[in-house]
Design a protein around this motif. Structure first.
Motif, short mmCIF file in Angstrom:
data_model
loop_
_atom_site.label_atom_id
_atom_site.label_comp_id
_atom_site.label_asym_id
_atom_site.label_seq_id
_atom_site.Cartn_x
_atom_site.Cartn_y
_atom_site.Cartn_z
N LEU A 157 0.83 -1.20 0.00
CA LEU A 157 0.00 0.00 0.00
C LEU A 157 0.87 1.26 0.00
CD1 LEU A 157 -2.71 -0.95 2.68
CD2 LEU A 157 -2.98 -0.94 0.18
N PRO A 158 0.41 2.33 -0.65
CA PRO A 158 1.13 3.61 -0.58
C PRO A 158 1.18 4.11 0.87
CG PRO A 158 -0.54 3.66 -2.31
CD PRO A 158 -0.78 2.41 -1.51
N ILE A 159 2.22 4.85 1.20
CA ILE A 159 2.41 5.29 2.58
C ILE A 159 1.27 6.18 3.07
CG2 ILE A 159 3.81 7.30 1.90
CD1 ILE A 159 4.26 5.10 5.05
N GLY A 160 0.70 7.00 2.17
CA GLY A 160 -0.41 7.85 2.58
C GLY A 160 -1.63 7.04 2.97
N VAL A 161 -1.90 5.98 2.24
CA VAL A 161 -3.03 5.10 2.56
C VAL A 161 -2.79 4.39 3.89
CG1 VAL A 161 -4.32 3.04 1.84
CG2 VAL A 161 -3.69 4.79 0.15
N GLN A 162 -1.57 3.92 4.09
CA GLN A 162 -1.23 3.28 5.36
C GLN A 162 -1.42 4.23 6.54
OE1 GLN A 162 2.29 0.58 5.45
NE2 GLN A 162 2.67 1.36 3.38
N THR A 163 -0.98 5.47 6.35
CA THR A 163 -1.13 6.47 7.41
C THR A 163 -2.61 6.71 7.72
OG1 THR A 163 0.93 7.56 6.76
CG2 THR A 163 -0.60 8.84 8.10
N GLY A 164 -3.41 6.80 6.67
CA GLY A 164 -4.85 6.98 6.86
C GLY A 164 -5.47 5.81 7.61
N ASN A 165 -5.03 4.59 7.31
CA ASN A 165 -5.53 3.40 8.00
C ASN A 165 -5.19 3.43 9.49
OD1 ASN A 165 -6.60 2.34 5.63
ND2 ASN A 165 -4.81 1.07 5.20
N VAL A 166 -3.95 3.84 9.79
CA VAL A 166 -3.53 3.94 11.19
C VAL A 166 -4.37 4.98 11.92
CG1 VAL A 166 -1.64 4.61 12.73
CG2 VAL A 166 -1.18 3.11 10.78
N ILE A 167 -4.57 6.12 11.30
CA ILE A 167 -5.36 7.20 11.93
C ILE A 167 -6.78 6.72 12.24
CG2 ILE A 167 -6.43 9.45 11.52
CD1 ILE A 167 -3.85 10.14 9.88
N GLU A 168 -7.41 6.06 11.31
CA GLU A 168 -8.78 5.58 11.52
C GLU A 168 -8.85 4.54 12.63
OE1 GLU A 168 -11.68 6.82 10.21
OE2 GLU A 168 -10.21 8.35 9.69
N ALA A 169 -7.86 3.65 12.68
CA ALA A 169 -7.84 2.63 13.73
C ALA A 169 -7.63 3.28 15.10
CB ALA A 169 -6.73 1.62 13.45
N ILE A 170 -6.71 4.24 15.17
CA ILE A 170 -6.43 4.91 16.45
C ILE A 170 -7.65 5.68 16.94
CG2 ILE A 170 -5.02 6.69 17.57
CD1 ILE A 170 -3.50 4.11 17.00
N LYS A 171 -8.40 6.28 16.03
CA LYS A 171 -9.63 6.97 16.41
C LYS A 171 -10.61 6.02 17.10
CE LYS A 171 -9.80 10.74 13.00
NZ LYS A 171 -10.53 11.28 11.82
N LYS A 172 -10.71 4.81 16.60
CA LYS A 172 -11.59 3.81 17.21
C LYS A 172 -11.09 3.45 18.61
CE LYS A 172 -13.39 1.59 13.00
NZ LYS A 172 -12.97 2.61 12.04
N GLY A 173 -9.78 3.40 18.78
CA GLY A 173 -9.21 3.09 20.09
C GLY A 173 -9.42 4.21 21.10
N THR A 174 -9.26 5.44 20.66
CA THR A 174 -9.42 6.56 21.60
C THR A 174 -10.87 6.70 22.04
OG1 THR A 174 -9.67 8.13 19.75
CG2 THR A 174 -7.46 7.87 20.69
N ALA A 175 -11.81 6.27 21.21
CA ALA A 175 -13.22 6.30 21.60
C ALA A 175 -13.47 5.40 22.81
CB ALA A 175 -14.10 5.88 20.43
N ILE A 176 -12.66 4.36 22.96
CA ILE A 176 -12.78 3.46 24.11
C ILE A 176 -12.03 4.01 25.32
CG2 ILE A 176 -12.15 1.16 24.96
CD1 ILE A 176 -12.47 0.22 22.00
N LEU A 177 -10.85 4.57 25.10
CA LEU A 177 -9.99 5.00 26.20
C LEU A 177 -10.37 6.36 26.78
CD1 LEU A 177 -6.48 3.97 24.80
CD2 LEU A 177 -7.98 2.65 26.29
N GLU A 178 -10.81 7.26 25.92
CA GLU A 178 -11.03 8.64 26.34
C GLU A 178 -12.04 8.78 27.48
OE1 GLU A 178 -12.23 12.87 24.24
OE2 GLU A 178 -11.14 11.38 23.04
N PRO A 179 -13.16 8.05 27.51
CA PRO A 179 -14.09 8.18 28.64
C PRO A 179 -13.49 7.82 29.99
CG PRO A 179 -15.16 7.09 26.79
CD PRO A 179 -13.71 7.17 26.46
N HIS A 180 -12.41 7.05 29.98
CA HIS A 180 -11.74 6.64 31.21
C HIS A 180 -10.52 7.50 31.53
CE1 HIS A 180 -14.23 2.99 31.34
NE2 HIS A 180 -14.04 2.93 30.02
N GLY A 181 -10.28 8.51 30.72
CA GLY A 181 -9.15 9.39 30.95
C GLY A 181 -7.80 8.73 30.70
N ILE A 182 -7.80 7.68 29.88
CA ILE A 182 -6.56 6.95 29.58
C ILE A 182 -5.96 7.46 28.27
CG2 ILE A 182 -5.56 4.69 29.07
CD1 ILE A 182 -7.85 3.47 30.76
#
Length: 307
Positions: A157-182
């Protein structure tokens, strides 16, 4: 003044100055022993095994020994793999001593089985599950910090697409962690060329795109030095997205003063920037046995003596 008297006076003064310098030098070798037990200017976090020769193999005993030496924090990469009752006991010990818990590595993640850059659902699902597990571990040890490594490149995959994939995955993770202040801290690494996340500016861009207080950079100065150097200027550029610091000298990945990095200047810089969090001691001991452990303590006293 006659030349003879001047020479005699100069010799006396020089002798006094020399003896004073020798006395000062002799004292300086022992200065740090007088600081034993005094908290450091920065909050350095020890690792399991760092003081095993003084305190024994039990991590809780090592934590108590470290507290007596002036350390006020720990970090533990393998915390999520410890039995639940041990996690709770460590948390209770830290609370009793008034010590802080630094990072632990998010459970269930490994570089070879975690490729967020690929965008594949199986990796995203595994990442979300690991975020949920991290919340439970964090509660037991009273931690608000978890290390996340996005894993390897997807070479197809092109590096820009990979970066976009990482960003989208991290957003899903922060949705879980953020309510707990983690806060998840993304760690640029230098261990091998297959790793997707390698530089602080790359992590900076991802954190900015995610836009959550639960996504920041783990600024491990050992890896920064190996991958790009320029530690203080890079720190200044990326500081708004740095949530945690780790230490390790290079080469060797041991305590400050054993390699090429000027940690006294760096610690002073971090302190003057107002950082109040844990600075993880993510390295080995250069020396062996009790002598090596005492040398490590002395190295931190020296590097921390910037005030």
């Amino acid at each position: 003044m006659k030349r003879r008297n001047f020479v005699q006076s100069s010799l006396v003064a020089g002798s006094a100055l020399l003896s004073g310098g020798i006395a000062k030098a002799a004292t300086s070798d022992n200065d740090y022993s007088s600081l034993s037990g005094k908290p450091f200017n920065l909050n350095y976090g020890i690792h399991d095994g760092m003081f095993k020769n003084h305190a024994g193999p039990d991590f809780i005993d090592q934590i108590k020994f470290a507290y007596e030496q002036g350390f006020r924090a720990i970090e533990d990469n393998g915390m999520s793999g410890r039995p639940v009752d041990q996690q709770s006991k460590i948390g209770e010990t830290l609370a009793k001593l008034g010590m802080a818990m630094g990072v632990f590595v998010q459970p269930g993640l490994s570089n070879d089985g975690n490729m967020l850059a690929s965008g594949k659902q199986e990796h995203i699902d595994n990442f979300i599950k690991s975020c949920q597990q991290a919340v439970e571990v964090a509660k037991r040890i009273n931690s608000k910090l978890v290390t996340v490594v996005p894993g390897d490149f997807d070479r197809n995959l092109p590096i820009g697409v990979q970066t976009g994939n990482v960003i989208e995955a991290i957003k899903k993770g922060t949705a879980i962690l953020e309510p707990h202040g983690i806060m998840m801290v993304l760690e640029p690494l230098s261990d091998n060329p297959n790793l997707f996340l390698r530089t602080a500016d790359q992590s900076y861009a991802i954190c900015k795109a995610v836009g959550s207080p639960s996504c920041k950079t783990l600024y491990d100065m050992y890896h920064i030095q190996r991958n790009q150097g320029n530690i203080i200027p890079t720190l200044n550029l990326c500081i708004s997205e740095i949530g945690y610091y780790q230490v390790g000298d290079n080469p060797g990945r041991n305590e400050p003063g054993t390699g090429e990095i000027n940690y006294k200047n760096i610690f002073k810089h971090i302190y003057n920037k107002g950082y109040k969090g844990v600075v993880g001691m993510e390295h080995g001991n250069a020396g062996k046995g009790k002598e090596g452990e005492l040398a490590l303590i002395k190295a931190y006293r020296e590097a921390d003596s910037f005030m």
